[in-house]
Design a protein around this motif. Sequence first.
Motif, short mmCIF file in Angstrom:
data_model
loop_
_atom_site.label_atom_id
_atom_site.label_comp_id
_atom_site.label_asym_id
_atom_site.label_seq_id
_atom_site.Cartn_x
_atom_site.Cartn_y
_atom_site.Cartn_z
N VAL A 15 46.04 47.15 32.65
CA VAL A 15 46.10 47.54 34.06
C VAL A 15 47.35 48.35 34.30
O VAL A 15 48.47 47.84 34.16
CB VAL A 15 46.07 46.31 34.98
N GLU A 16 47.16 49.61 34.67
CA GLU A 16 48.29 50.49 34.94
C GLU A 16 48.69 50.42 36.41
O GLU A 16 47.87 50.14 37.29
CB GLU A 16 47.94 51.95 34.62
N ALA A 41 49.22 44.18 29.93
CA ALA A 41 48.20 43.92 28.92
C ALA A 41 47.94 42.42 28.81
O ALA A 41 48.87 41.61 28.89
CB ALA A 41 48.65 44.45 27.57
N SER A 42 46.68 42.07 28.63
CA SER A 42 46.32 40.66 28.48
C SER A 42 45.08 40.55 27.61
O SER A 42 44.36 41.53 27.40
CB SER A 42 46.07 40.02 29.85
N GLY A 43 44.85 39.35 27.11
CA GLY A 43 43.63 39.08 26.36
C GLY A 43 43.70 39.34 24.87
O GLY A 43 42.70 39.22 24.17
N CYS A 99 46.86 53.99 30.02
CA CYS A 99 47.41 53.16 28.97
C CYS A 99 46.29 52.84 27.98
O CYS A 99 45.16 52.56 28.41
CB CYS A 99 47.95 51.88 29.62
N ALA A 100 46.59 52.88 26.70
CA ALA A 100 45.59 52.58 25.69
C ALA A 100 46.21 51.73 24.59
O ALA A 100 47.41 51.82 24.33
CB ALA A 100 45.02 53.87 25.10
N ALA A 101 45.39 50.93 23.96
CA ALA A 101 45.85 50.07 22.88
C ALA A 101 44.88 50.15 21.70
O ALA A 101 43.67 50.34 21.89
CB ALA A 101 45.96 48.63 23.36
N TYR A 134 41.61 54.48 19.55
CA TYR A 134 41.91 53.52 20.61
C TYR A 134 40.62 52.92 21.17
O TYR A 134 39.74 53.64 21.63
CB TYR A 134 42.73 54.18 21.71
N GLY A 135 40.57 51.60 21.16
CA GLY A 135 39.39 50.92 21.66
C GLY A 135 39.56 50.30 23.02
O GLY A 135 38.58 49.85 23.63
N TYR A 136 40.78 50.29 23.51
CA TYR A 136 41.06 49.64 24.79
C TYR A 136 41.78 50.62 25.70
O TYR A 136 42.80 51.21 25.31
CB TYR A 136 41.92 48.39 24.59
N TRP A 137 41.26 50.74 26.90
CA TRP A 137 41.80 51.69 27.88
C TRP A 137 41.91 51.03 29.24
O TRP A 137 41.07 50.21 29.62
CB TRP A 137 40.89 52.91 28.00
N GLY A 138 42.95 51.43 29.98
CA GLY A 138 43.04 51.03 31.37
C GLY A 138 42.28 52.01 32.25
O GLY A 138 41.69 52.99 31.77
#
Length: 127
Positions: free
Chosen positions: A5-6, A24-26, A96-98, A114-118
């Motif tokens: 969450v940005e 970031a969470s989870g 934001c990406a992770a 990157y598989g995770y994005w805000g």
Amino acid sequence: QVRLVESGGDSVQAGGSLRLSCAASGYTSMPYCMTWFRQAPGKEREGVAASIDSGDTTHYDESVKGRFTISKGNFKNTLYLQMNSLKPEDAAMYYCAASDNFACRGLPFDRSKYGYWGQGTQVTVSS
């Protein structure tokens, strides 16, 4: 479920500063890379700044070197982007990406890693 969450986007004048945050969470394990991307209208999403592993290694796009600083919070679950000397060309939606893909360490600005994005936070810079 990983969630990013940005926040912190705003409208500023050229030369101003903003600090973006990404909560970031989870995670079950820390991602290899956490990176800020941005996308201006009509343009491709581009990497701006990347934090690798614990944050000791960082990468910056040439256009923001010396003006932007990426960092992580003390508990590594928050990613920041300090943006100084903002220019009109910095205006964009910032994401934001992770990545838990090891390959991101060598290609930190490759979106496919990157598989995770805000959802993004909007930055507007007026001249």
